[in-house]
Design a protein around this motif. Structure first.
Motif, mmCIF file in Angstrom:
data_model
loop_
_atom_site.group_PDB
_atom_site.id
_atom_site.type_symbol
_atom_site.label_atom_id
_atom_site.label_comp_id
_atom_site.label_asym_id
_atom_site.label_seq_id
_atom_site.Cartn_x
_atom_site.Cartn_y
_atom_site.Cartn_z
ATOM 1 N N ARG A 1 0.840 -1.196 0.000
ATOM 2 C CA ARG A 1 0.000 0.000 0.000
ATOM 3 C C ARG A 1 0.879 1.250 0.000
ATOM 4 O O ARG A 1 1.789 1.379 0.824
ATOM 5 C CB ARG A 1 -0.905 -0.008 1.235
ATOM 6 N N PRO A 2 0.638 2.198 -0.922
ATOM 7 C CA PRO A 2 1.454 3.418 -0.931
ATOM 8 C C PRO A 2 1.243 4.242 0.335
ATOM 9 O O PRO A 2 0.175 4.202 0.949
ATOM 10 C CB PRO A 2 0.942 4.165 -2.168
ATOM 11 N N ALA A 3 2.282 4.965 0.723
ATOM 12 C CA ALA A 3 2.193 5.783 1.940
ATOM 13 C C ALA A 3 1.165 6.895 1.747
ATOM 14 O O ALA A 3 1.083 7.485 0.665
ATOM 15 C CB ALA A 3 3.558 6.379 2.268
ATOM 16 N N PRO A 4 0.371 7.180 2.768
ATOM 17 C CA PRO A 4 -0.614 8.266 2.650
ATOM 18 C C PRO A 4 0.073 9.627 2.629
ATOM 19 O O PRO A 4 1.215 9.775 3.082
ATOM 20 C CB PRO A 4 -1.465 8.089 3.903
ATOM 21 N N ALA A 5 -0.627 10.621 2.107
ATOM 22 C CA ALA A 5 -0.107 11.986 2.089
ATOM 23 C C ALA A 5 -0.377 12.710 3.395
ATOM 24 O O ALA A 5 0.279 13.705 3.716
ATOM 25 C CB ALA A 5 -0.724 12.762 0.924
ATOM 26 N N LEU A 6 -1.342 12.202 4.161
ATOM 27 C CA LEU A 6 -1.774 12.894 5.374
ATOM 28 C C LEU A 6 -2.117 11.880 6.445
ATOM 29 O O LEU A 6 -2.748 10.851 6.164
ATOM 30 C CB LEU A 6 -3.012 13.746 5.054
ATOM 31 N N SER A 7 -1.682 12.165 7.683
ATOM 32 C CA SER A 7 -2.044 11.336 8.836
ATOM 33 C C SER A 7 -2.923 12.161 9.771
ATOM 34 O O SER A 7 -2.497 13.208 10.267
ATOM 35 C CB SER A 7 -0.796 10.861 9.582
#
Length: 341
Positions: free
Chosen positions: A11-17
């Motif tokens: 899964r690609p890393a999210p842009a926002l946490s």
């Protein structure tokens, strides 16, 4: 490696946490998570991390079964019941975050569907900056605010298009690099509130820009409360003089030359003088003495007779809260050797 772990790695890393500290608010937390599940931002563009120290089983059950958890969007960081404050929980969550930008909110907020998308756009437009959005009363709960005189909520206005000096964590985004450089929220501060403001001012002192994002709107709940509960809650502001001593620039936002937290605190001596005159059996003189405090402190419920009567009936409660706040600040001023009333 299991199939689930393979899927997580692919899964690609999210842009926002999105980081949420929580404590024994399972219903409010559910409403927040439901709102996050309905965001218009693309799937996979954000993740949600909830750090909590709730005592009841409802929070754990919710965090295990919520659709965001099932899809892998939601991760949980549990603490032993009652062992962690907001600063500890936020620090643990952002350190576990996978995104380069961390968006903080609270478990008593409920954002509209455009919130995450607006945050992504605002952070992209101001790279490297702290980005703050406005917070308004939840429109679905506005009736509670209008009918419960001691209701608690949170409103953050971007006056003149500028971010709030308090940098409230109900709706604010930080670059992860800034959090790492500053060490996050200071867990050693002698504050029951204010660790969010302290972090923002340390960032400002380090040269980090702060930007306002009017479109990054979220909503805050309304909680009915008794006068006694509000008075007890007000006592936590006794540590505000410490925060002011540490970051003296904050004084520019205060009333009375920078020594009164709120404008109505400047007028509290008139209130105390009126109380003293009333105790001496001089009611007319007491009424005249309190007018400079009472008139500006009068709530607004319209120009009708019923609204005005309600406003007058609530003045004694406003007087109690103003006196408690000033007393708390006076205590803090002595303790922290920084005058603020």
């Amino acid at each position: 490696m299991s199939a689930a772990e393979d899927a997580d790695a692919a899964r690609p890393a999210p842009a926002l946490s999105v980081v949420v500290p929580s404590h024994d608010r399972p219903l409010r937390l559910r409403w927040l998570l439901n709102a996050l599940a309905e965001q218009s931002a693309p799937a996979g563009s954000f993740e949600v991390l909830v750090a909590h120290d709730s005592a009841g089983p409802e929070t754990d059950a919710l965090l295990r079964s919520h659709p965001l958890a099932v899809t892998g969007t939601l991760r949980t960081l549990p603490f032993a019941p009652g062992t962690a404050g907001p600063a500890q929980k936020r620090n643990a969550a952002w350190r576990a975050a996978a995104a380069p930008t961390v968006l903080f909110t609270d478990d008593d907020c409920r954002p509209p569907a455009t919130w995450v998308a607006a945050a992504l756009d605002a952070c992209a437009a101001s790279p490297g900056a702290i980005v703050q959005g406005p917070t308004q009363v939840d429109p679905d709960e506005l009736v509670v605010k209008l009918h419960a005189p001691h209701a608690r909520t949170q409103v953050v206005e971007l006056v003149g298009g500028e971010p709030s000096i308090w940098a409230q964590t109900c709706n604010i985004a930080y670059p992860r690099a800034v959090l790492e450089a500053l060490g996050g929220f200071d867990e050693a501060l002698p504050l029951a509130a204010g660790e969010d403001t302290d972090l923002a001012w340390r960032a400002r002192d380090a040269g980090v820009p702060v930007a306002a994002a009017p479109a990054m709107l979220t909503y805050h709940c309304v909680e009915p409360a008794s006068l006694l509960a509000r008075a007890r809650e007000s006592w936590r502001w006794q540590h505000l003089p410490y925060l002011t001593r540490k970051h003296p620039e904050i004084r520019r936002s205060y009333a009375g030359g920078g020594y009164f937290w709120k404008p109505q605190h400047v007028r509290v001596p008139f209130l105390l003088a009126g109380a003293a005159l009333l105790l001496r059996g001089r009611p007319l003189a007491a009424l005249a003495a309190v007018l400079p405090w009472a008139v500006p402190s009068l709530p607004s419920y319209g120009t009708g007779l019923r609204g005005r009567a309600r406003a007058v009936s609530e003045l004694p409660a406003h007087a109690v809260l103003d006196v408690v706040e000033v007393a708390a600040l006076a205590r803090g001023s002595v303790r922290h050797r920084s005058l603020l009333l």
